[in-house]
Design a protein around this motif. Sequence first.
Motif, short mmCIF file in Angstrom:
data_model
loop_
_atom_site.label_atom_id
_atom_site.label_comp_id
_atom_site.label_asym_id
_atom_site.label_seq_id
_atom_site.Cartn_x
_atom_site.Cartn_y
_atom_site.Cartn_z
N GLU A 201 0.83 -1.22 0.00
CA GLU A 201 0.00 0.00 0.00
C GLU A 201 0.85 1.26 0.00
N LYS A 202 2.07 1.15 0.52
CA LYS A 202 2.97 2.31 0.62
C LYS A 202 3.77 2.55 -0.66
N MET A 203 3.70 1.62 -1.59
CA MET A 203 4.43 1.75 -2.85
C MET A 203 3.85 2.90 -3.68
N VAL A 204 4.71 3.68 -4.31
CA VAL A 204 4.27 4.79 -5.15
C VAL A 204 3.65 4.22 -6.44
N VAL A 205 2.56 4.80 -6.87
CA VAL A 205 1.84 4.31 -8.04
C VAL A 205 2.77 4.18 -9.25
N ASN A 206 3.55 5.22 -9.52
CA ASN A 206 4.44 5.18 -10.70
C ASN A 206 5.49 4.07 -10.59
N ASP A 207 6.00 3.83 -9.38
CA ASP A 207 6.98 2.76 -9.18
C ASP A 207 6.33 1.40 -9.41
N CYS A 208 5.10 1.26 -8.98
CA CYS A 208 4.38 0.00 -9.19
C CYS A 208 4.22 -0.28 -10.67
N LYS B 87 1.87 -4.68 -16.01
CA LYS B 87 0.51 -5.20 -16.17
C LYS B 87 -0.48 -4.55 -15.21
N THR B 88 0.01 -3.83 -14.21
CA THR B 88 -0.89 -3.21 -13.24
C THR B 88 -1.54 -1.93 -13.75
N ILE B 89 -1.05 -1.41 -14.85
CA ILE B 89 -1.64 -0.14 -15.34
C ILE B 89 -3.13 -0.31 -15.66
N ALA C 83 -6.42 -6.85 -6.70
CA ALA C 83 -6.35 -6.84 -8.17
C ALA C 83 -4.93 -6.53 -8.65
N LEU C 84 -4.24 -5.63 -7.96
CA LEU C 84 -2.85 -5.32 -8.34
C LEU C 84 -1.95 -6.53 -8.16
N LYS C 85 -2.09 -7.21 -7.05
CA LYS C 85 -1.26 -8.40 -6.79
C LYS C 85 -1.55 -9.50 -7.79
N ALA D 142 -2.64 -9.05 -10.90
CA ALA D 142 -2.07 -8.63 -12.19
C ALA D 142 -0.56 -8.76 -12.20
N ALA D 143 0.08 -8.43 -11.09
CA ALA D 143 1.54 -8.50 -11.02
C ALA D 143 2.05 -9.93 -11.09
N SER D 144 1.26 -10.86 -10.62
CA SER D 144 1.71 -12.26 -10.61
C SER D 144 1.32 -13.02 -11.87
N ALA D 145 0.55 -12.39 -12.73
CA ALA D 145 0.10 -13.06 -13.96
C ALA D 145 1.20 -13.13 -14.99
#
Length: 61
Positions: A4-11, A17-19, A54-56, A58-61
């Motif tokens: 949750e603390k991760m910056v959106v742009n860094d993610c 795939k998280t975009i 949903a982010l997790k 997408a990131a693991s797909a």
Amino acid sequence: MISEKMVVNDCIKQYPKTIGVFTRFQIDSCCGGAVSIEEAAKRDGAPLGELMAALKEAASA
């Protein structure tokens, strides 16, 4: 690992795939992407728990 603390742009940089997830949850990931995921969710009215799941996924797909 996405948190949750991760910056959106860094993610997005680390997990491109998280975009689509940010778009689906109507998170401003362009001009408003310099804040944490938690702050962006609060600012843009997205449910944080659902967004993180949903982010997790997408990131693991």
